[in-house]
Design a protein around this motif. Structure first.
Motif: not given
Ligand SMILES: [Zn+2]
Length: 349
Positions: A124, A162-164, A250
């Motif tokens: 991503h 996702d954490a990002h 994450d």
């Protein structure tokens, strides 16, 4: 309900080197867990193929694709320091994207109802002409373009938990009203300076990019609030024909790369909501693709939790020790409300 799993042992051959968080052990641990707990019998294993170059080049430039091939052969180096290319990376990255395309084919043909792609390298952060943040080819974006080109779908929802920030996916579809991109992520993480609520898309794509940057300590309740107050009404109005998930793990509270305090209950809730949206609007069609997630001892359980939801099965898994204080902090609520306020210009919320 039949759920597919895309996996191939060659996914372990992309090797960013000793000590790199995006290690082959991540996937190895997940698959071993599914084997040892005798869970694979509940799922349909989908064999991936290498993605056709034209599918990759619907997202990435030909120059970049060729550069990854050359770097894998040892003839050049990539400008992105955190994304390491090993001799097998080019082939494995094609197999990762190809795995997503196979999953899409199987879901569209009705062989399976939904699928989870246990692939790596992740995708991503990957930009049209550049590797970034451990990502080589943008697997989910390649999947979205394929859905459009091969199956003429007009409305695809991408949910990135996702954490990002999913900056690569955002950039690829920034002016595109056919792809609604929703990314919830920790606001002060990689990549620096992206993922703000004001990044709403441009041109015809204005209003089709949704960022929810959340603070440290957001927890399950913050994710619950964002998914229910924002994602759910967006999906209801957008009415996607297919849902793709950038499924990173994450945000988990023990993950070394973030501080979001999400537990397995949070991931279960997100998977349930995504499945419900897919059933309501997209004939149940959803394909999740593994992105990040770096707590190797916990990753297998989290993936299995989502797989259980997708398959509608109680897999009777022993949950890990999870003592997290879960409250919706005022600052979290304010941040999510701010994202909702921006999107009110485009959607009924
Ligand atoms: Zn991540």
């Amino acid at each position: 309900m039949a759920t597919g799993i895309v996996y191939h042992p060659d996914y372990l051959k992309h090797d960013p080197g000793e000590g790199h968080p995006e290690s082959p052990q991540r996937l190895e641990a997940i698959y071993k867990f599914l084997e040892e707990k005798d869970l694979l019998k509940h799922f349909t294993i989908i064999e991936p193929n290498l993605a056709l170059l034209e599918a990759v080049e619907a997202v990435h430039t030909s120059e970049y694709r060729k550069m990854v091939e050359k770097v894998s052969q040892g003839y050049a180096s990539l400008p992105d320091p955190e994304t390491v290319i090993s001799p097998d990376t080019y082939r494995v990255a094609l197999l990762a994207a190809g795995g997503v395309l196979r999953a899409i084919d199987e879901v569209i043909s009705g062989e399976v109802d939904n699928a989870f792609c246990l692939v790596r390298p992740p995708g991503h952060h990957a930009l049209p002409g550049r590797a970034m943040g451990f990502c080589v080819f943008n697997n989910v974006a390649i999947g979205a373009c394929y859905l459009r080109e091969k199956y003429q779908l007009q409305r695809i929802l991408i949910v990135d938990w996702d954490a990002h920030h999913g900056n690569g996916t955002q950039q690829i579809f920034y002016d595109d009203p056919g792809v609604l991109h929703f990314s919830i992520h920790q606001s002060d993480l990689f990549p620096e300076g992206s993922g703000w609520i004001t990044e709403i898309g441009e041109g015809k794509g204005e209003g089709f990019n949704v960022n929810v940057p959340v603070p440290r300590g957001t927890g399950d309740s913050g994710y619950y609030y964002a998914f229910n107050q924002l994602l759910k009404p967006l999906a209801h109005q957008f009415h996607p024909e297919f849902i793709l998930v950038s499924a990173g793990f994450d945000a988990y509270f023990r993950d070394p790369l973030s501080d979001l305090q999400v537990t397995s209950k949070g991931f279960r809730m997100m998977a349930e909501l995504v499945k419900e949206m897919a059933e309501n609007y997209a004939g149940g069609r959803v394909v999740a693709v593994l992105e990040g997630g770096y707590s190797i001892p916990d990753l297998p359980f989290l993936v299995a939790t989502v797989l259980g939801v997708f398959a509608g099965l109680d897999l009777d898994l022993q949950p890990p020790e999870e003592q997290v204080r879960d409250v919706l902090l005022p600052v979290t609520r304010q941040r999510i409300d701010a994202a909702i306020k921006v999107q009110k210009n485009y959607w009924k919320l």
